[in-house]
Write a protein that holds these residues in place. Structure first.
Motif, PDB file in Angstrom:
ATOM      1  N   ILE A   1      76.466 -37.551  -5.302  1.00  0.00           N
ATOM      2  CA  ILE A   1      75.410 -37.511  -4.286  1.00  0.00           C
ATOM      3  C   ILE A   1      74.037 -37.522  -4.951  1.00  0.00           C
ATOM      4  N   SER A   2      73.947 -36.953  -6.151  1.00  0.00           N
ATOM      5  CA  SER A   2      72.661 -36.900  -6.848  1.00  0.00           C
ATOM      6  C   SER A   2      72.119 -38.288  -7.165  1.00  0.00           C
ATOM      7  N   LEU A   3      72.954 -39.299  -7.179  1.00  0.00           N
ATOM      8  CA  LEU A   3      72.483 -40.667  -7.388  1.00  0.00           C
ATOM      9  C   LEU A   3      71.748 -41.200  -6.161  1.00  0.00           C
ATOM     10  N   LEU A   4      72.040 -40.641  -4.992  1.00  0.00           N
ATOM     11  CA  LEU A   4      71.450 -41.127  -3.751  1.00  0.00           C
ATOM     12  C   LEU A   4      70.222 -40.348  -3.305  1.00  0.00           C
ATOM     13  N   TYR A   5      70.163 -39.075  -3.653  1.00  0.00           N
ATOM     14  CA  TYR A   5      69.058 -38.223  -3.218  1.00  0.00           C
ATOM     15  C   TYR A   5      68.229 -37.785  -4.412  1.00  0.00           C
ATOM     16  N   LYS A   6      66.931 -38.024  -4.343  1.00  0.00           N
ATOM     17  CA  LYS A   6      66.045 -37.732  -5.460  1.00  0.00           C
ATOM     18  C   LYS A   6      65.949 -36.249  -5.782  1.00  0.00           C
ATOM     19  N   LYS A   7      65.844 -35.407  -4.790  1.00  0.00           N
ATOM     20  CA  LYS A   7      65.551 -33.995  -5.056  1.00  0.00           C
ATOM     21  C   LYS A   7      66.799 -33.128  -5.099  1.00  0.00           C
ATOM     22  N   THR A   8      67.795 -33.557  -5.863  1.00  0.00           N
ATOM     23  CA  THR A   8      68.969 -32.710  -6.022  1.00  0.00           C
ATOM     24  C   THR A   8      68.838 -31.815  -7.246  1.00  0.00           C
ATOM     25  N   ALA A   9      67.963 -32.184  -8.177  1.00  0.00           N
ATOM     26  CA  ALA A   9      67.711 -31.369  -9.366  1.00  0.00           C
ATOM     27  C   ALA A   9      66.288 -31.625  -9.826  1.00  0.00           C
ATOM     28  N   VAL A  10      65.749 -30.662 -10.520  1.00  0.00           N
ATOM     29  CA  VAL A  10      64.401 -30.811 -11.060  1.00  0.00           C
ATOM     30  C   VAL A  10      64.434 -30.549 -12.560  1.00  0.00           C
ATOM     31  N   VAL A  11      63.593 -31.265 -13.279  1.00  0.00           N
ATOM     32  CA  VAL A  11      63.527 -31.132 -14.727  1.00  0.00           C
ATOM     33  C   VAL A  11      62.065 -31.007 -15.123  1.00  0.00           C
ATOM     34  N   THR A  12      61.742 -29.984 -15.910  1.00  0.00           N
ATOM     35  CA  THR A  12      60.362 -29.842 -16.382  1.00  0.00           C
ATOM     36  C   THR A  12      60.125 -30.800 -17.549  1.00  0.00           C
ATOM     37  N   ARG A  13      58.886 -31.017 -17.848  1.00  0.00           N
ATOM     38  CA  ARG A  13      58.531 -31.801 -19.028  1.00  0.00           C
ATOM     39  C   ARG A  13      58.823 -30.961 -20.271  1.00  0.00           C
ATOM     40  N   TRP A  14      58.968 -31.640 -21.423  1.00  0.00           N
ATOM     41  CA  TRP A  14      59.147 -30.920 -22.678  1.00  0.00           C
ATOM     42  C   TRP A  14      57.886 -30.120 -22.970  1.00  0.00           C
ATOM     43  N   THR A  15      58.052 -28.866 -23.360  1.00  0.00           N
ATOM     44  CA  THR A  15      56.944 -27.990 -23.718  1.00  0.00           C
ATOM     45  C   THR A  15      57.078 -27.633 -25.193  1.00  0.00           C
ATOM     46  N   GLU A  16      55.973 -27.684 -25.911  1.00  0.00           N
ATOM     47  CA  GLU A  16      55.980 -27.387 -27.348  1.00  0.00           C
ATOM     48  C   GLU A  16      55.372 -26.020 -27.625  1.00  0.00           C
ATOM     49  N   ALA A  17      55.952 -25.324 -28.604  1.00  0.00           N
ATOM     50  CA  ALA A  17      55.403 -24.043 -29.041  1.00  0.00           C
ATOM     51  C   ALA A  17      55.534 -23.930 -30.552  1.00  0.00           C
ATOM     52  N   ASP A  18      54.447 -23.477 -31.182  1.00  0.00           N
ATOM     53  CA  ASP A  18      54.509 -23.161 -32.608  1.00  0.00           C
ATOM     54  C   ASP A  18      55.277 -21.862 -32.771  1.00  0.00           C
ATOM     55  N   ILE A  19      55.877 -21.704 -33.923  1.00  0.00           N
ATOM     56  CA  ILE A  19      56.654 -20.496 -34.199  1.00  0.00           C
ATOM     57  C   ILE A  19      55.716 -19.426 -34.737  1.00  0.00           C
ATOM     58  N   LYS A  20      55.623 -18.331 -34.019  1.00  0.00           N
ATOM     59  CA  LYS A  20      54.757 -17.204 -34.399  1.00  0.00           C
ATOM     60  C   LYS A  20      55.503 -16.310 -35.396  1.00  0.00           C
ATOM     61  N   VAL A  21      54.716 -15.745 -36.287  1.00  0.00           N
ATOM     62  CA  VAL A  21      55.256 -14.785 -37.235  1.00  0.00           C
ATOM     63  C   VAL A  21      54.583 -13.455 -36.939  1.00  0.00           C
ATOM     64  N   PRO A  22      55.343 -12.380 -36.715  1.00  0.00           N
ATOM     65  CA  PRO A  22      54.735 -11.080 -36.450  1.00  0.00           C
ATOM     66  C   PRO A  22      53.739 -10.713 -37.539  1.00  0.00           C
ATOM     67  N   ALA A  23      52.639 -10.042 -37.168  1.00  0.00           N
ATOM     68  CA  ALA A  23      51.536  -9.721 -38.091  1.00  0.00           C
ATOM     69  C   ALA A  23      52.000  -8.999 -39.344  1.00  0.00           C
ATOM     70  N   SER A  24      52.945  -8.089 -39.226  1.00  0.00           N
ATOM     71  CA  SER A  24      53.394  -7.338 -40.387  1.00  0.00           C
ATOM     72  C   SER A  24      54.078  -8.238 -41.418  1.00  0.00           C
ATOM     73  N   ARG A  25      54.620  -9.362 -40.976  1.00  0.00           N
ATOM     74  CA  ARG A  25      55.301 -10.284 -41.882  1.00  0.00           C
ATOM     75  C   ARG A  25      54.331 -11.271 -42.528  1.00  0.00           C
ATOM     76  N   GLU A  26      53.210 -11.535 -41.843  1.00  0.00           N
ATOM     77  CA  GLU A  26      52.256 -12.496 -42.383  1.00  0.00           C
ATOM     78  C   GLU A  26      51.511 -11.916 -43.597  1.00  0.00           C
ATOM     79  N   GLN A  27      51.333 -10.613 -43.609  1.00  0.00           N
ATOM     80  CA  GLN A  27      50.642  -9.996 -44.733  1.00  0.00           C
ATOM     81  C   GLN A  27      51.530 -10.100 -45.963  1.00  0.00           C
ATOM     82  N   GLY A  28      50.912 -10.290 -47.092  1.00  0.00           N
ATOM     83  CA  GLY A  28      51.700 -10.388 -48.315  1.00  0.00           C
ATOM     84  C   GLY A  28      51.931 -11.808 -48.765  1.00  0.00           C
ATOM     85  N   PHE A  29      51.475 -12.808 -48.011  1.00  0.00           N
ATOM     86  CA  PHE A  29      51.603 -14.209 -48.428  1.00  0.00           C
ATOM     87  C   PHE A  29      50.470 -14.571 -49.340  1.00  0.00           C
TER      88      PHE A  29
END
Length: 183
Positions: A155-183
């Motif tokens: 049925i999803s082939l016949l009706y457009k609004k059977t599912a919704v998909v968000t766009r790809w979202t990007e996020a940088d990987i954060k490092v907790p402050a206590s781990r960043e010290q010492g580099f």
């Protein structure tokens, strides 16, 4: 050709990625869906008609290529998909969420909605804190307010609004402050 999925405009994926103890931990949530017609279909189908609903969270960990090899594009290191299926147990009046075969029973509707529309603390891969600057995460969410079983899912082939998909979202990987010290 008619597609069974649409890309949402108001809805989006809220994404966080953290490097913790040598692991990449990601969390995602679907935001802005409460005002959508799909959400009212979801609530009516789940609460009044007893249908199952499904949401899937797709995560990808990428390594950035710089310099000479950047023309090749970034490399997918790992990919993970978390699929949640939910329904209302009409006899017990409890909400059931299944994730990878494990059932979670919730009594309160608000707790259920909060839990269903979030994927928290998903381990995506292993990275040291130093490597995290060379990597990033992409995520998207696919939501089917009424989960149909084969052959009804055609049925999803016949009706457009059977599912919704968000766009790809990007996020940088954060490092907790206590781990960043010492580099």
């Amino acid at each position: 050709m008619v597609s069974g999925n649409i890309f949402l405009s108001a809805e989006e994926t809220l994404l966080t990625a953290v490097a913790r103890e040598g692991r990449v931990i990601v969390s995602a949530a679907l935001s802005g869906i409460e005002s959508d017609q799909i959400y009212s279909t979801f609530r009516k189908g789940l609460l009044e008609e007893g249908f199952e609903t499904e949401i899937s969270y797709q995560f990808r960990l990428y390594r950035r290529y710089k310099g000479f090899f950047s023309f090749l594009g970034d490399k997918v290191i790992t990919e993970k998909k978390v699929i949640k299926t939910a329904y209302l147990d009409i006899y017990e009046r409890t909400f059931i969420i299944e994730v990878n075969g494990e059932k979670k029973v919730l009594l309160d509707e608000e707790d259920f909605l909060r839990s269903f529309f979030k994927a928290e603390d998903v381990q995506l891969g292993r990275l040291s804190s130093r490597e995290s600057k060379e990597h990033y995460v992409l995520a998207r969410i696919s939501f089917s307010p009424v989960r149909l079983v084969p052959p009804l899912n055609m049925i999803s082939l016949l009706y457009k609004k059977t599912a919704v998909v968000t766009r790809w979202t990007e996020a940088d990987i954060k490092v907790p402050a206590s781990r960043e010290q010492g580099f």
